[in-house]
Design a protein around this motif. Structure first.
Motif, mmCIF file in Angstrom:
data_model
loop_
_atom_site.group_PDB
_atom_site.id
_atom_site.type_symbol
_atom_site.label_atom_id
_atom_site.label_comp_id
_atom_site.label_asym_id
_atom_site.label_seq_id
_atom_site.Cartn_x
_atom_site.Cartn_y
_atom_site.Cartn_z
ATOM 1 N N ARG A 1 0.846 -1.180 0.000
ATOM 2 C CA ARG A 1 0.000 0.000 0.000
ATOM 3 C C ARG A 1 0.884 1.234 0.000
ATOM 4 N NH1 ARG A 1 -3.600 0.668 5.010
ATOM 5 N NH2 ARG A 1 -3.536 2.835 4.340
ATOM 6 N N VAL A 2 0.291 2.385 -0.126
ATOM 7 C CA VAL A 2 1.034 3.635 -0.059
ATOM 8 C C VAL A 2 1.208 4.018 1.405
ATOM 9 C CG1 VAL A 2 1.041 6.082 -0.641
ATOM 10 C CG2 VAL A 2 0.198 4.411 -2.311
ATOM 11 N N LEU A 3 2.457 4.154 1.816
ATOM 12 C CA LEU A 3 2.794 4.582 3.172
ATOM 13 C C LEU A 3 3.571 5.885 3.088
ATOM 14 C CD1 LEU A 3 4.149 1.151 4.451
ATOM 15 C CD2 LEU A 3 1.901 2.116 4.999
ATOM 16 N N TRP A 4 3.416 6.732 4.083
ATOM 17 C CA TRP A 4 4.181 7.980 4.079
ATOM 18 C C TRP A 4 4.546 8.371 5.510
ATOM 19 C CZ3 TRP A 4 2.161 12.332 6.540
ATOM 20 C CH2 TRP A 4 0.784 12.326 6.788
ATOM 21 N N ARG A 5 5.576 9.231 5.608
ATOM 22 C CA ARG A 5 6.061 9.680 6.911
ATOM 23 C C ARG A 5 6.743 11.029 6.758
ATOM 24 N NH1 ARG A 5 10.493 6.062 8.482
ATOM 25 N NH2 ARG A 5 11.958 7.696 7.899
ATOM 26 N N ILE A 6 6.534 11.893 7.732
ATOM 27 C CA ILE A 6 7.231 13.177 7.786
ATOM 28 C C ILE A 6 8.406 13.060 8.739
ATOM 29 C CG2 ILE A 6 7.064 15.599 8.475
ATOM 30 C CD1 ILE A 6 5.620 15.039 5.903
ATOM 31 N N ASP A 7 9.596 13.457 8.276
ATOM 32 C CA ASP A 7 10.801 13.477 9.111
ATOM 33 C C ASP A 7 11.303 14.899 9.253
ATOM 34 O OD1 ASP A 7 10.750 10.761 9.381
ATOM 35 O OD2 ASP A 7 12.732 10.411 8.523
ATOM 36 N N ARG A 8 11.688 15.246 10.464
ATOM 37 C CA ARG A 8 12.375 16.518 10.726
ATOM 38 C C ARG A 8 13.730 16.177 11.334
ATOM 39 N NH1 ARG A 8 6.951 17.284 11.706
ATOM 40 N NH2 ARG A 8 6.013 19.155 10.766
ATOM 41 N N GLN B 1 11.232 16.551 5.569
ATOM 42 C CA GLN B 1 11.146 15.724 4.375
ATOM 43 C C GLN B 1 9.982 14.742 4.474
ATOM 44 O OE1 GLN B 1 15.331 15.106 2.454
ATOM 45 N NE2 GLN B 1 15.524 14.486 4.587
ATOM 46 N N LEU B 2 9.402 14.464 3.337
ATOM 47 C CA LEU B 2 8.341 13.477 3.219
ATOM 48 C C LEU B 2 8.920 12.230 2.567
ATOM 49 C CD1 LEU B 2 5.297 12.557 3.065
ATOM 50 C CD2 LEU B 2 5.232 13.718 0.841
ATOM 51 N N TYR B 3 8.697 11.074 3.194
ATOM 52 C CA TYR B 3 9.079 9.790 2.620
ATOM 53 C C TYR B 3 7.811 9.035 2.232
ATOM 54 C CZ TYR B 3 13.881 10.398 4.212
ATOM 55 O OH TYR B 3 15.166 10.863 4.384
ATOM 56 N N ILE B 4 7.851 8.413 1.064
ATOM 57 C CA ILE B 4 6.723 7.633 0.565
ATOM 58 C C ILE B 4 7.233 6.288 0.069
ATOM 59 C CG2 ILE B 4 4.833 7.503 -1.120
ATOM 60 C CD1 ILE B 4 4.958 10.551 -1.340
ATOM 61 N N TYR C 1 -2.540 8.349 7.975
ATOM 62 C CA TYR C 1 -2.186 9.634 8.554
ATOM 63 C C TYR C 1 -0.717 9.711 8.953
ATOM 64 C CZ TYR C 1 -7.225 10.086 8.631
ATOM 65 O OH TYR C 1 -8.547 10.146 8.265
ATOM 66 N N GLY C 2 0.135 9.040 8.207
ATOM 67 C CA GLY C 2 1.576 9.198 8.387
ATOM 68 C C GLY C 2 2.204 8.269 9.389
ATOM 69 N N CYS C 3 1.529 7.177 9.738
ATOM 70 C CA CYS C 3 2.079 6.200 10.679
ATOM 71 C C CYS C 3 2.289 4.863 9.965
ATOM 72 C CB CYS C 3 1.144 6.011 11.873
ATOM 73 S SG CYS C 3 0.859 7.509 12.833
ATOM 74 N N GLY C 4 3.196 4.047 10.494
ATOM 75 C CA GLY C 4 3.385 2.698 9.989
ATOM 76 C C GLY C 4 4.578 2.493 9.097
ATOM 77 N N LEU C 5 5.188 3.557 8.594
ATOM 78 C CA LEU C 5 6.300 3.411 7.651
ATOM 79 C C LEU C 5 7.626 3.256 8.396
ATOM 80 C CD1 LEU C 5 7.687 3.413 4.905
ATOM 81 C CD2 LEU C 5 7.545 5.911 4.899
ATOM 82 N N MET C 6 8.299 2.148 8.141
ATOM 83 C CA MET C 6 9.646 1.898 8.650
ATOM 84 C C MET C 6 10.640 1.997 7.515
ATOM 85 S SD MET C 6 11.288 -1.571 10.388
ATOM 86 C CE MET C 6 10.465 -1.410 11.977
ATOM 87 N N THR C 7 11.726 2.717 7.733
ATOM 88 C CA THR C 7 12.824 2.784 6.764
ATOM 89 C C THR C 7 14.100 2.310 7.428
ATOM 90 O OG1 THR C 7 13.159 5.129 7.328
ATOM 91 C CG2 THR C 7 11.830 4.627 5.356
#
Length: 239
Positions: free
Chosen positions: A45-52, A59-62, A227-233
């Motif tokens: 699925r499409v996942l995203w996360r905001i990093d500061r 930055q936005l990661y998708i 809503y920007g949760c769940g993405l692990m990098t």
């Protein structure tokens, strides 16, 4: 699969508006794909996360099964007059395929640690209520309780390096606990006020089940993925 990174120009009102509303950001990310992937829980699925980060960059990661076009987002919240497209997309499938059991990585995860409770005045037949974990100790336990089913194991510290006897057994920290409250547009049979707590975990892990771990990286971990949760990098472990 694709991994995309885009930097925000926080001096622009459009960037501040998106960063202030996970619902608006979700919509902006969704509009990057002509065909929206199915959300049946069975595939990527499409996942995203905001990093500061420490350099005051936002930055936005998708992570997505299809390559995104983020022209509209750069026009609202980036540097649209520069020659570069404003975002970078990398092929992610080869990286995922190369993951093997025993690999060690640094990781970052934005998640919504929650649990179900009954309040003292609830009746026995009342439904349980979902509520956020509020303390770092419970938030850490939330993640550790899920690591086995997610295909990884958070690395344990050498006892000599533990700062406390309890709560510092793993190479894992919680930071940037952020309570969020926002409104969704009017709709039927949905609650308009949304409240979530987004927490960032930084740590080191070892892969125990590569197939399951790939699913974690492409389907997310926990609730509130829209809503920007769940993405692990992952990142190489610094020596």
């Amino acid at each position: 699969m694709y991994l995309t990174r885009v930097r925000f120009n926080t001096a622009r009102s459009g960037a501040r508006r998106l960063l202030g509303s996970p619902h608006l950001m979700h919509g902006a990310v969704t509009m990057a794909f002509p065909v929206r992937p199915a959300r049946d829980g069975q595939g990527p699925r499409v996942l995203w996360r905001i990093d500061r980060d420490h350099r005051s960059q936002t930055q936005l990661y998708i992570v997505s099964p299809r390559q995104p076009d983020l022209t509209h987002l750069v026009e609202q919240a980036g540097w649209p007059t520069l020659a570069e497209p404003g975002w970078a997309t990398f092929a992610y499938g080869g990286f995922l395929d190369a993951l093997t059991a025993g690999d060690t990585w640094s990781f970052r995860l934005a998640a919504n640690p929650v649990h179900n409770i009954r309040l003292p005045h609830d009746k026995p037949d009342d439904r349980t209520r979902r509520t956020a974990h509020r303390t770092p100790r419970h938030q850490l336990r939330w993640l550790l309780d899920r690591e086995e089913k997610a295909g990884f194991q958070v690395i344990c510290k050498d006892p000599a390096k533990q700062l406390t006897k309890l709560g510092d057994e793993h190479e894992l920290i919680v930071r940037d606990q952020l309570p969020l409250q926002f409104r969704r547009p009017p709709g039927k049979q949905v609650r308009q006020d949304v409240r979530i707590t987004r927490v960032t975990f930084d740590g080191r892990l070892q892969i125990t089940d590569p197939d399951v771990f790939r699913r974690t990286l492409t389907q997310g971990l926990g609730k509130a993925k829209a809503y920007g949760c769940g993405l692990m990098t992952l990142a190489p472990v610094s020596r």
